[in-house]
Design a protein around this motif. Structure first.
Motif, PDB file in Angstrom:
ATOM      1  N   ALA A 152       0.147   8.917   4.846  1.00 36.84           N
ATOM      2  CA  ALA A 152       0.133   7.700   5.651  1.00 36.84           C
ATOM      3  C   ALA A 152      -0.731   7.866   6.897  1.00 36.84           C
ATOM      4  N   MET A 153      -1.709   8.772   6.840  1.00 35.23           N
ATOM      5  CA  MET A 153      -2.553   9.056   7.995  1.00 35.23           C
ATOM      6  C   MET A 153      -4.021   9.085   7.600  1.00 35.23           C
ATOM      7  N   ASN A 154      -4.869   8.942   8.590  1.00 35.62           N
ATOM      8  CA  ASN A 154      -6.288   9.220   8.387  1.00 35.62           C
ATOM      9  C   ASN A 154      -6.483  10.727   8.387  1.00 35.62           C
ATOM     10  N   VAL A 155      -7.664  11.189   7.964  1.00 37.47           N
ATOM     11  CA  VAL A 155      -7.895  12.620   7.839  1.00 37.47           C
ATOM     12  C   VAL A 155      -9.250  12.989   8.419  1.00 37.47           C
ATOM     13  N   MET A 156      -9.332  14.184   8.993  1.00 36.70           N
ATOM     14  CA  MET A 156     -10.569  14.685   9.577  1.00 36.70           C
ATOM     15  C   MET A 156     -10.761  16.145   9.197  1.00 36.70           C
ATOM     16  N   PHE A 157     -12.032  16.547   9.145  1.00 39.60           N
ATOM     17  CA  PHE A 157     -12.383  17.919   8.787  1.00 39.60           C
ATOM     18  C   PHE A 157     -13.449  18.447   9.753  1.00 39.60           C
ATOM     19  N   LYS A 158     -13.327  19.694  10.110  1.00 41.33           N
ATOM     20  CA  LYS A 158     -14.391  20.349  10.865  1.00 41.33           C
ATOM     21  C   LYS A 158     -15.169  21.209   9.876  1.00 41.33           C
TER      22      LYS A 158
ATOM     23  N   ASN B 201       0.824  -1.206   0.000  1.00 36.92           N
ATOM     24  CA  ASN B 201       0.000   0.000   0.000  1.00 36.92           C
ATOM     25  C   ASN B 201       0.858   1.255   0.000  1.00 36.92           C
ATOM     26  N   TYR B 202       1.957   1.198   0.734  1.00 32.95           N
ATOM     27  CA  TYR B 202       2.820   2.366   0.870  1.00 32.95           C
ATOM     28  C   TYR B 202       3.713   2.533  -0.357  1.00 32.95           C
ATOM     29  N   ALA B 203       4.169   1.407  -0.913  1.00 34.47           N
ATOM     30  CA  ALA B 203       4.960   1.477  -2.139  1.00 34.47           C
ATOM     31  C   ALA B 203       4.146   2.096  -3.270  1.00 34.47           C
ATOM     32  N   ALA B 204       2.856   1.748  -3.320  1.00 31.88           N
ATOM     33  CA  ALA B 204       1.989   2.267  -4.377  1.00 31.88           C
ATOM     34  C   ALA B 204       1.720   3.758  -4.225  1.00 31.88           C
ATOM     35  N   SER B 205       1.958   4.279  -3.035  1.00 33.16           N
ATOM     36  CA  SER B 205       1.682   5.699  -2.803  1.00 33.16           C
ATOM     37  C   SER B 205       2.893   6.591  -3.055  1.00 33.16           C
ATOM     38  N   THR B 206       4.048   5.982  -3.248  1.00 34.97           N
ATOM     39  CA  THR B 206       5.287   6.757  -3.315  1.00 34.97           C
ATOM     40  C   THR B 206       5.338   7.703  -4.507  1.00 34.97           C
ATOM     41  N   ARG B 207       4.872   7.245  -5.674  1.00 32.10           N
ATOM     42  CA  ARG B 207       4.976   8.081  -6.880  1.00 32.10           C
ATOM     43  C   ARG B 207       4.222   9.390  -6.720  1.00 32.10           C
TER      44      ARG B 207
ATOM     45  N   PHE C 199      -7.157  18.168   9.372  1.00 32.34           N
ATOM     46  CA  PHE C 199      -5.934  17.628   9.960  1.00 32.34           C
ATOM     47  C   PHE C 199      -5.826  16.128   9.708  1.00 32.34           C
ATOM     48  N   GLY C 200      -4.581  15.664   9.620  1.00 35.19           N
ATOM     49  CA  GLY C 200      -4.313  14.243   9.546  1.00 35.19           C
ATOM     50  C   GLY C 200      -4.050  13.719  10.938  1.00 35.19           C
ATOM     51  N   CYS C 201      -4.227  12.420  11.135  1.00 32.26           N
ATOM     52  CA  CYS C 201      -3.957  11.827  12.446  1.00 32.26           C
ATOM     53  C   CYS C 201      -3.377  10.434  12.269  1.00 32.26           C
ATOM     54  N   GLY C 202      -2.313  10.172  13.008  1.00 34.80           N
ATOM     55  CA  GLY C 202      -1.651   8.881  12.913  1.00 34.80           C
ATOM     56  C   GLY C 202      -0.621   8.735  14.014  1.00 34.80           C
ATOM     57  N   THR C 203      -0.110   7.527  14.194  1.00 27.26           N
ATOM     58  CA  THR C 203       0.822   7.261  15.287  1.00 27.26           C
ATOM     59  C   THR C 203       2.074   8.129  15.201  1.00 27.26           C
ATOM     60  N   ALA C 204       2.656   8.233  14.019  1.00 26.97           N
ATOM     61  CA  ALA C 204       3.933   8.932  13.885  1.00 26.97           C
ATOM     62  C   ALA C 204       3.814  10.422  14.190  1.00 26.97           C
ATOM     63  N   ALA C 205       2.803  11.078  13.630  1.00 27.29           N
ATOM     64  CA  ALA C 205       2.676  12.529  13.780  1.00 27.29           C
ATOM     65  C   ALA C 205       1.667  12.932  14.852  1.00 27.29           C
ATOM     66  N   VAL C 206       0.891  12.007  15.384  1.00 27.99           N
ATOM     67  CA  VAL C 206      -0.226  12.242  16.318  1.00 27.99           C
ATOM     68  C   VAL C 206      -1.328  12.982  15.560  1.00 27.99           C
ATOM     69  N   VAL C 207      -1.281  14.311  15.514  1.00 31.84           N
ATOM     70  CA  VAL C 207      -2.157  15.060  14.618  1.00 31.84           C
ATOM     71  C   VAL C 207      -1.310  16.060  13.848  1.00 31.84           C
ATOM     72  N   SER C 208      -1.696  16.316  12.619  1.00 27.29           N
ATOM     73  CA  SER C 208      -0.937  17.223  11.753  1.00 27.29           C
ATOM     74  C   SER C 208      -1.904  18.151  11.043  1.00 27.29           C
ATOM     75  N   PRO C 209      -2.002  19.413  11.488  1.00 25.56           N
ATOM     76  CA  PRO C 209      -2.942  20.346  10.867  1.00 25.56           C
ATOM     77  C   PRO C 209      -2.605  20.630   9.411  1.00 25.56           C
ATOM     78  N   ILE C 210      -3.640  20.774   8.604  1.00 22.27           N
ATOM     79  CA  ILE C 210      -3.471  21.100   7.185  1.00 22.27           C
ATOM     80  C   ILE C 210      -3.747  22.582   6.997  1.00 22.27           C
ATOM     81  N   GLY C 211      -2.750  23.309   6.490  1.00 23.02           N
ATOM     82  CA  GLY C 211      -2.882  24.761   6.312  1.00 23.02           C
ATOM     83  C   GLY C 211      -3.192  25.168   4.891  1.00 23.02           C
ATOM     84  N   ARG C 212      -2.791  24.326   3.938  1.00 19.41           N
ATOM     85  CA  ARG C 212      -3.062  24.613   2.530  1.00 19.41           C
ATOM     86  C   ARG C 212      -3.444  23.314   1.827  1.00 19.41           C
ATOM     87  N   LEU C 213      -4.411  23.415   0.935  1.00 19.87           N
ATOM     88  CA  LEU C 213      -4.909  22.257   0.200  1.00 19.87           C
ATOM     89  C   LEU C 213      -5.001  22.619  -1.272  1.00 19.87           C
TER      90      LEU C 213
END
Length: 353
Positions: free
Chosen positions: A233-239, A198-204, A296-310
């Protein structure tokens, strides 16, 4: 299962905690367990960290029979070491193993192996807040034949890496590009399993995004190319208009443990949380109408990671003035507070070593 321990005679020196980065350094030891269809799991051992030997026809090299997990050991201000919901990682690893036709682990034995390994490597758990000992349990098939079949021989291992922040931006908002061409997984595939393919397929797509100045990509579903799924490599959430929306688990999305924890914390705090299909058109409408308050994204490595630009269709949108949103900050404070022992664990998530 008895675990034989052979300690290293040449211990390494811990790098400066300010220079750890993510996954660059490794501890003194590694755990290895063998599997044979006739013997089951056996020969559990902890040995000095080093290279491993594989037969050239090993299953993992040809057919990608591999799964992994990621969790962390944290050091509290009092010097105690603790894990965050480790049983959830073991359960998810078994779910991945079932999907990839790899042998299942006994939950109790897996927990004992994890605790024993962390205890031996406790000096490698850094002291600074925000740092941790990243643990990587993984399993791979190693039948010495080129036939395609259910794995009859396998290896389970745990290695560890003292780590700092996952993103160089830290908790500051990151830039994300919505991917329109490549897809990560499809329903009925391996999206819900934590496997290397799954992760190899996402690299490109990630490389393309990086060249344009974006940290990660936001994936759309692989069938209709319409519904939001994961970010990197994280799940994502939106308010959106006061409601917390996260893509539902349809089988193509990894059931994140941090995702699950965020949902439980948010509901306890009184937020309305919806796990549902979210189209990219609905997301764009929310941005244009001023209803998207946070992402924001959420996952073990980053905990939560706010998204400032999309960025979507070559148009870049600024979210929440590129500031950390109230919900994102609250989740970060609660989760990291529990993980590093700074706030009470009301949920019973912490496993002390």
């Amino acid at each position: 299962m008895e675990i034989k321990i052979t300690e290293t005679t040449t211990p390494k020196i811990m790098p400066k905690e300010s220079e750890l980065g993510f996954g660059q350094y490794f501890t003194d030891h590694m755990l290895i367990v063998d599997y044979d269809v006739d013997k089951g799991w056996h020969n559990a051992r902890i040995v000095p960290f080093g290279n491993i030997s594989l037969h050239p026809a090993s299953t993992v090299l040809h057919y990608g029979a591999e799964i992994f997990e990621g969790l962390k050991a944290y050091r509290t201000a009092e010097g105690d070491i603790q894990l965050f919901r480790p049983l959830e990682n073991i359960k998810r690893m078994n779910t991945s193993a079932e999907r990839m036709c790899l042998p299942l682990l006994d939950e109790g034995e897996a927990m004992n192996m994890l605790r024993t390994f962390v205890k031996l490597e406790e000096k490698w758990v850094p002291h600074s807040f925000g740092t941790s000992l990243y643990l990587r349990p993984y399993m791979f098939g190693n039948d010495e034949t080129l036939g395609v079949h259910t794995v009859k021989r396998a290896t389970f291992m745990i290695i560890a890496s003292p780590s700092g922040s996952y993103y160089k931006e830290g908790i500051n908002p990151v830039k994300i590009m919505i991917e329109k061409d490549d897809v990560r997984t499809v329903r009925g595939g391996t999206g819900y399993a934590k496997c290397g393919g799954n992760y190899a397929a996402s690299t490109r797509a990630g490389e393309r995004a990086g060249k344009k100045g974006y940290s990660q990509v936001l994936w759309l579903d692989g069938v209709e190319r319409k519904y939001v799924e994961e970010v990197g490599a994280m799940n994502v959430m939106f308010k959106i208009d006061g409601e917390i929306v996260t893509p539902e688990l349809t089988g193509s999305i990894l059931p994140g443990i941090t995702r699950k924890s965020c949902i439980e914390v948010l509901k306890k705090l009184g937020y309305k949380v919806s796990e549902r299909l979210l189209s990219v058109d609905e997301l764009m409408d929310a941005i244009k109408c001023g209803k998207l308050d946070e992402a924001f994204g959420c996952g073990t490595a980053a905990v939560v990671s706010p998204i400032g630009r999309l960025m979507y269709n070559d148009v870049e949108y600024v979210i929440n003035d590129e500031k950390i949103g109230e919900v994102t900050q609250k989740l970060y404070d609660v989760l990291t507070g529990i993980q590093w022992g700074r706030v009470d664990d009301e949920f019973g998530w912490v496993e002390k070593i």
